[in-house]
Design an enzyme around this catalytic site. Structure first.
Site, PDB file in Angstrom:
ATOM      1  N   ASP A  15       0.854  -1.177   0.000  1.00 33.91           N
ATOM      2  CA  ASP A  15       0.000   0.000   0.000  1.00 33.91           C
ATOM      3  C   ASP A  15       0.902   1.243   0.000  1.00 33.91           C
ATOM      4  O   ASP A  15       2.095   1.161   0.352  1.00 33.91           O
ATOM      5  CB  ASP A  15      -0.883  -0.035   1.249  1.00 33.91           C
ATOM      6  CG  ASP A  15      -1.693   1.229   1.417  1.00 33.91           C
ATOM      7  OD1 ASP A  15      -2.452   1.563   0.493  1.00 33.91           O
ATOM      8  OD2 ASP A  15      -1.558   1.883   2.472  1.00 33.91           O
ATOM      9  N   ASP A  17      -0.344   5.200   0.682  1.00 33.55           N
ATOM     10  CA  ASP A  17      -0.702   6.175   1.718  1.00 33.55           C
ATOM     11  C   ASP A  17      -0.746   5.506   3.085  1.00 33.55           C
ATOM     12  O   ASP A  17      -1.524   4.579   3.313  1.00 33.55           O
ATOM     13  CB  ASP A  17      -2.073   6.792   1.420  1.00 33.55           C
ATOM     14  CG  ASP A  17      -2.062   7.661   0.176  1.00 33.55           C
ATOM     15  OD1 ASP A  17      -1.152   8.491   0.060  1.00 33.55           O
ATOM     16  OD2 ASP A  17      -2.946   7.497  -0.676  1.00 33.55           O
TER      17      ASP A  17
END
Length: 334
Positions: A15, A17
């Site tokens: 991932d 953010d």
């Protein structure tokens, strides 16, 4: 003999953010963890629910933060949204875009036309994060959805982690349209499995590991895709939320940040720890011993999940201090 984590997996699905960066700042440990994976010959794919940027712009942003990244290593929910639309409506159909030009380009790339305003020939609406989305954009989409257009949301994350803290994400805008239309979208990004499975396929990976900071997207998406997950505490999820995680959102590993991929799988896995003793009470987990706070959290998880108890208390001053550090002692989060 303890097995290094990077010996167990052939690809990291990261991932962005809250895991690799907060806005314009790289998260401590992310670069060293990615470098270690590359040195070990483990593939890396950056898998983001943020649909606002094209893959080349995402890779460029990562390199600006000194994160080694190539365009082909990036998978976005905009790409997933465009692929889903291509399966839902005929070639050449008109799609109303609520989002950035990067999202519109992905939709055009699968052979569909795009517009920003409603007309009778709009067959679908696609919605992705954009800081410029305004009431007028939602009004056009509302009209289209109420008129029968299909609706695809690139993701439904309610917040977006930034260097300023949690700000409204695409899910908050999706919620506004849900309220206005009474409809619900088809979701293309996490926690749906397609974004992970496609990224793993592109990397020719047979045993990928998902690394992210959200239970309801990263961990749930890994579960849906049949993959293991490592939750990092560098983003939005708190220890209390981890202890209260429902089935389908329970990570195999816990870590402070991505740098932990250099550790052994056994050190990172949830489960009992010799330095911590935990007794199960009627409404709390009673802790004794001493050691690292994150090791205590790993030890608490299986018991919390099994017994539905997410409140802990220390039976010694040392244990009380660590429980308070984790923030799981004052409130029952069940």
């Amino acid at each position: 003999m303890a097995q290094p984590l990077l010996d167990r997996y052939d690809c990291l699905l990261l991932d962005l953010d809250g895991t690799v960066y907060h806005g314009s700042e790289a998260i401590k440990g992310a670069i060293s963890g990615i470098d270690a994976a590359h040195a070990k010959g483990v593939a890396v794919r950056f898998v983001t629910n943020n649909a606002s940027k094209a893959p080349d712009a995402v890779a460029s942003h990562l390199r600006h933060l000194d994160v080694p990244a190539r365009t082909e290593e990036v998978a976005t929910s905009a790409q997933a949204g465009a692929r889903l639309l291509g399966q839902m409506v005929p070639a050449g159909a008109m799609v109303l875009v609520v989002g950035t030009e990067a999202l519109a380009a992905e939709v055009n790339g699968v052979g569909l036309r795009t517009t920003r305003t409603y007309s009778d020939d709009v067959a679908a609406v696609v919605q992705g994060h954009s800081p410029d989305t305004a009431w007028a954009d939602l009004a056009e989409a509302c009209t289209a959805i109420r008129s029968g257009a299909r609706w695809v949301a690139c993701n439904v994350d309610p917040t977006l982690p930034t260097e300023r803290g949690q700000l409204p994400g695409n899910g908050s805008m999706v919620a506004a349209l849900r309220t206005a239309t009474g409809a619900s979208p088809d979701v293309a990004g996490k926690p749906e499995p397609g974004l992970f499975t496609e990224a793993a396929r592109a990397a020719d990976a047979r045993s990928p590991l998902v690394v992210g900071d959200r239970l309801d997207t990263d961990v749930a998406g890994a579960e849906a895709a049949g993959m293991d997950a490592m939750l990092v505490l560098s983003g939005v999820t708190t220890p209390a939320e981890i202890l209260a995680a429902p089935e389908g959102q329970r990570p195999r590993y816990l870590a402070d940040d991505v740098a932990a991929v250099t550790s052994t799988a056994e050190a990172l896995a949830v489960g009992a720890r010799p330095d911590w003793r935990i007794d199960v009470g009627d409404d709390e987990l009673r802790v004794a011993g001493s050691g690292e706070p994150l090791d205590l959290l790993r030890a608490l998880c299986p018991l919390a999940w099994r017994h539905g108890i997410s409140r802990a208390s220390g039976t010694t001053d040392t244990a009380k201090a660590v429980v308070n550090t984790l923030g799981v002692g004052d409130i029952d989060y069940r």
